[in-house]
Write a protein that holds these residues in place. Structure first.
Motif, short mmCIF file in Angstrom:
data_model
loop_
_atom_site.label_atom_id
_atom_site.label_comp_id
_atom_site.label_asym_id
_atom_site.label_seq_id
_atom_site.Cartn_x
_atom_site.Cartn_y
_atom_site.Cartn_z
N GLY A 134 -29.77 -11.14 19.98
CA GLY A 134 -28.44 -11.68 19.74
C GLY A 134 -28.25 -12.24 18.35
N ALA A 135 -28.91 -11.68 17.34
CA ALA A 135 -28.76 -12.18 15.97
C ALA A 135 -27.37 -11.89 15.42
CB ALA A 135 -29.83 -11.59 15.07
N ILE A 136 -26.68 -10.89 15.93
CA ILE A 136 -25.32 -10.58 15.49
C ILE A 136 -24.38 -11.68 15.95
CG2 ILE A 136 -23.37 -8.99 15.82
CD1 ILE A 136 -25.40 -6.72 15.93
N TYR A 137 -23.51 -12.14 15.05
CA TYR A 137 -22.61 -13.25 15.39
C TYR A 137 -21.29 -13.08 14.64
CZ TYR A 137 -23.49 -15.18 10.73
OH TYR A 137 -23.55 -15.36 9.38
N GLY A 138 -20.35 -13.97 14.93
CA GLY A 138 -19.09 -13.99 14.20
C GLY A 138 -18.28 -12.72 14.38
N HIS A 139 -17.57 -12.32 13.32
CA HIS A 139 -16.64 -11.19 13.46
C HIS A 139 -17.35 -9.87 13.67
CE1 HIS A 139 -17.49 -10.96 9.12
NE2 HIS A 139 -17.11 -9.70 9.18
N ALA A 140 -18.66 -9.80 13.39
CA ALA A 140 -19.40 -8.57 13.70
C ALA A 140 -19.52 -8.35 15.19
CB ALA A 140 -20.80 -8.62 13.07
N GLY A 141 -19.23 -9.39 15.98
CA GLY A 141 -19.28 -9.27 17.43
C GLY A 141 -17.95 -8.96 18.07
N VAL A 142 -16.89 -8.79 17.28
CA VAL A 142 -15.57 -8.46 17.84
C VAL A 142 -15.61 -7.05 18.42
CG1 VAL A 142 -13.16 -7.98 17.22
CG2 VAL A 142 -14.32 -10.00 16.29
#
Length: 624
Positions: A452-460
């Motif tokens: 789950g290192a992906i966060y913020g708008h990269a997770g939209v």
């Protein structure tokens, strides 16, 4: 192994289950830790109304300069490098000339104003923060969040080109497409070498740059070169992502609504973007994709659990039962039954290594208050994230870890991290990430990380987040004697045997709140609540050559994202009336699967390939 014995592990940081767990109660290091954290919490309990509207780091530094006793308790606390020009976000009830004048009168400089988000990006001297925060129309004066791009430090490698690796050169000829009738726009740090690239014929003369948004540095120029190499007839545009988070969010919308970009791609993220709720940047991404744009973003270079390179942990708060000095707060237990976890930074750039703690309260509505502490091996508190959260603030704390290039602190590695619940009783889910760092155990053997290192708008969901795979694994050996050769169906293109970059960030992304702050699963914001978003979406090439200095070669998901965006431009050139959903489906359905069968949380659906994607969208080959 004692804390002092672990000091031999150079450039490591230890996550503490409770303050210096495993150290005898009488140990001097533990006493210094308790005294330092207690001093911070004592300050926090007696904040003035004006101080409650400031980042806690400003308050601590102000008191340190005035109180010799506090300097004795916190002798190694890291203070501002530029106390006369501290980067701040001034959040106001309304943007007015009066509040901007007040910032200047306090010795500050206004950098960017977002009327829509009621935020002023500025610099202020430490002595002027109380003055500005004391105004009735100022809601908060916060330390500005750092922005990062997803360029990676290159290993020694031969320069290879992604255009051939993706089969885009052959696809342009076969399908007669070149990106015409599309406009692909880039967001990154800056375009310092744009004029030089245009003079050299590497970029066209008519690039649409938003006024005043040229930015600084050169990653944007390198990304534009990648886009132009794949989709040479596409119109191009640019805006910086580095004038502050509010500016970033506004520029995304302006590229679509003012510059009329068809495809938008970025490689930047702000470290305070929430992992659990779509914030201002993410909401701008949602806005432009709802308006018909395709949006690509780099997945990040923060590592993944499959390769043991991740520096990310998330899970429910676990009460260790241990309080600070027997009075203050309760320490979180990262690994019940295990004394410590250690973090080994992978890179130490000029920004230092930044640790970010988030928890599952809504943005602007944190009723639980968690703090993050950095300790040196002697038990001294050297950095703190301890802002006041009592119902109207964001659920986030951040600290900058002293780097090995910091002469005052380098000899003290490793460092220790402790999470303390200062106030609140609700069950909450935590996220702790270290920018491009890595968590391992005290013997530097086993990683204590979670996906789950992906966060913020990269997770939209509507954003297409792009992982990285080195172009060299498609084109041939990395160096003489390397067994990796051409692996695709045709020599020189990606194929099932291609590999991904070890640093590319993994998913999925666990989210608990809708953009407006309403819970997705009311009453449950722990590991069993919320929803999970599959990320990343696809993979593209990095390790490619550009003409831009310091991007020869260009590694990182920053390089991968513009390749994917440019291939989307080819699809729209072939099928101008295709919907974003149709383009997305063509890209993911035709991708080359390089990980576990089907979708996986490191490479998504696989590597995007130009020819198969054009075939999938129904493009017609041209006559020879």
């Amino acid at each position: 192994m004692s804390v002092h014995a672990r000091a031999a592990l150079v450039a490591t940081v230890v996550l503490v289950a409770a303050p210096l767990v495993g150290v005898p109660a009488a140990d001097a290091a533990e006493q210094r830790t308790d005294a330092g954290i207690a001093a911070v919490m004592e300050l926090k309990q007696h904040l003035t109304p004006v101080e409650q509207k400031q980042s806690m780091s400003f308050v601590i530094e102000k008191h340190l300069r005035a109180d010799a006793g506090l300097r004795t308790t916190l002798p190694r606390f890291k203070t501002s490098a530029k106390p006369d020009a501290i980067a701040v976000d001034v959040q106001v009830t309304a943007v007015t000339p009066a509040v901007q004048a007040a910032i200047r009168d306090a010795g500050g400089t206004v950098k960017y104003v977002s009327t829509r988000l009621r935020t002023i990006e500025a610099t202020l001297p430490l002595a002027g923060i109380d003055t500005v925060a004391g105004r009735a129309d100022v809601r908060m004066v916060k330390a500005s969040a750092k922005a990062v791009t997803d360029k990676a430090d290159p290993p020694p490698a031969t320069l290879f080109e992604g255009d051939k690796a993706h089969g885009a050169d052959a696809a342009r000829t076969l399908y007669g497409v070149n990106g015409a009738n599309t406009k692909i726009c880039v967001l990154s740090n800056g375009i310092d070498s744009l004029a030089a690239a245009q003079a050299a014929g590497q970029l066209p003369k008519d690039i649409d740059v938003l006024p005043g948004q040229e930015g600084v540095q050169d990653e944007g120029t390198a990304m534009l070169e990648i886009v132009h190499s794949v989709a040479p007839a596409a119109k191009l545009g640019f805006a910086t992502a580095f004038n502050g988070e509010a500016s970033y969010a506004d520029n995304i919308r302006a590229l679509r609504h003012t510059a009329h970009c068809t495809v938008i791609v970025d490689d930047a993220a702000y470290l305070d973007e929430s992992p659990f709720q779509d914030g201002p940047v993410a909401q701008s991404v949602i806005d432009v994709t709802n308006d018909g744009a395709l949006y690509f973003t780099s997945a990040g270079n923060n590592g993944n659990t499959a390769d043991g390179t991740a520096g990310h942990w998330e899970g429910d708060f676990t009460d260790s039962g241990k309080t600070i000095a027997g009075t203050f707060g309760t320490a979180h237990d990262f690994a019940p039954g295990s004394a410590v976890q250690t973090l080994e930074p992978v890179s130490k750039g000029s920004l230092g290594d930044v640790a970010i703690l988030s928890w599952s309260d809504p943005s602007g509505g944190a009723k639980n208050d968690f703090d993050l502490y950095v300790l040196d091996p002697a038990g001294n508190v050297v950095a703190v994230g301890a802002d006041k959260q009592d119902g109207g603030q964001d659920p986030i704390e951040g600290v900058t870890l002293p780097g090995t290039d910091d002469a005052q602190y380098a000899h003290n590695a490793p460092y220790f991290l402790a999470v303390v619940r200062y106030a609140g009783k609700d069950k909450r889910y935590l996220s702790l990430s270290v920018n491009r760092g890595r968590f391992v155990d005290s013997d530097n053997v086993k990683a204590y990380t979670t996906p789950g290192a992906i966060y913020g708008h990269a997770g939209v969901p509507a954003a297409i987040s792009v992982a990285a795979a080195p172009a060299a694994t498609a084109l041939g050996p990395l160096e003489p004697g390397d067994p990796t050769g051409p692996t695709g169906p045709y020599p020189g293109t990606f194929g099932p045997g291609s590999r991904w970059e070890r640093f590319t960030s993994d998913g999925p992304r666990h989210v608990f709140y809708n953009p407006d702050g309403t819970p997705i699963t009311r009453g449950n914001v722990t590991s069993t609540g919320g929803t999970t978003r599959p990320k990343p979406d696809i993979t593209a090439a990095d390790g490619v050559n550009t003409t831009v200095p310091n991007f020869q070669p260009f590694f990182g998901t920053s390089a991968a994202a513009p390749y994917a965006a440019a291939i989307a431009g080819l699809l729209l050139s072939a099928k101008p009336n295709a919907t974003p959903a149709q383009v997305r489906q063509a890209i993911v359905s035709s991708a080359v699967d390089i990980g576990p069968a089907g979708f996986d949380t490191v490479t998504g659906y696989g590597i995007v390939m130009a020819g198969p994607a054009l075939q999938a969208i129904g493009a017609t080959p041209v006559a020879p």
